[in-house]
Design a protein around this motif. Structure first.
Motif, PDB file in Angstrom:
ATOM      1  N   LYS A  57       0.680  -1.271  -0.063  1.00  0.00           N
ATOM      2  CA  LYS A  57      -0.122   0.003   0.019  1.00  0.00           C
ATOM      3  C   LYS A  57       0.900   1.187   0.033  1.00  0.00           C
ATOM      4  N   ASP A  59       2.872   4.588  -1.460  1.00  0.00           N
ATOM      5  CA  ASP A  59       2.671   5.607  -2.417  1.00  0.00           C
ATOM      6  C   ASP A  59       3.950   5.952  -3.360  1.00  0.00           C
ATOM      7  N   LYS A  82      -0.352   2.641 -14.935  1.00  0.00           N
ATOM      8  CA  LYS A  82      -1.895   2.212 -14.678  1.00  0.00           C
ATOM      9  C   LYS A  82      -1.887   0.769 -14.604  1.00  0.00           C
ATOM     10  N   ASP A  86      -2.251  -0.660  -8.276  1.00  0.00           N
ATOM     11  CA  ASP A  86      -3.697  -0.796  -8.070  1.00  0.00           C
ATOM     12  C   ASP A  86      -4.591   0.688  -8.202  1.00  0.00           C
ATOM     13  N   THR A  87      -3.960   1.677  -7.769  1.00  0.00           N
ATOM     14  CA  THR A  87      -4.906   2.961  -7.982  1.00  0.00           C
ATOM     15  C   THR A  87      -3.986   3.881  -8.613  1.00  0.00           C
ATOM     16  N   GLU A  89      -4.017   8.042  -9.379  1.00  0.00           N
ATOM     17  CA  GLU A  89      -4.856   9.326  -9.435  1.00  0.00           C
ATOM     18  C   GLU A  89      -3.922  10.277 -10.383  1.00  0.00           C
ATOM     19  N   CYS A 106       0.126   7.227  -7.149  1.00  0.00           N
ATOM     20  CA  CYS A 106       0.062   5.721  -7.393  1.00  0.00           C
ATOM     21  C   CYS A 106       0.057   5.131  -6.208  1.00  0.00           C
TER      22      CYS A 106
END
Length: 108
Positions: A57, A59, A82, A86-87, A89, A106
């Motif tokens: 998790k 960043d 991407k 997982d995420t 923005e 990310c």
């Protein structure tokens, strides 16, 4: 006289910094690397190293300049993150920045 090497022979040999760093992970990595200037191989290698250095998790934050999005390497990098994270923005364009830029955030 005190000798610099006194007592050193009694200590166990160092494993070196490489061994220590392999076991540590980062909560966050902030980058201003010019991803659009890198070839595919370098983008892949750097992003893999960054991803593997992040804690679960973790960043990854990187800045990108608007004009760089006109070029294939920057478009490829956008697709690459991407797929990898997982995420992902993307901030709105920061027009007051010179040159105008946006930020990818990310999350692993």
């Amino acid at each position: 006289f005190f000798q610099a090497e006194d007592g050193i022979r009694d200590r166990s040999p160092s494993r070196g910094l490489g061994d220590v760093y392999k076991r540590q992970y980062s909560d966050c990595i902030i980058s201003e690397l010019p991803w659009g200037a890198f070839n595919n191989k370098l983008q892949d290698e750097l992003l893999e190293a960054i991803y593997n250095s992040l804690d679960k998790k973790g960043d990854f934050i990187t800045i990108s300049f608007v004009q760089s999005m006109l070029f294939s390497p920057s478009k490829r990098f956008s697709q690459l993150i991407k797929k990898k994270f997982d995420t992902v923005e993307k901030t709105p364009i920061i027009w007051k920045n010179f040159p105008p830029a946006f930020i990818y955030h990310c999350i692993k």
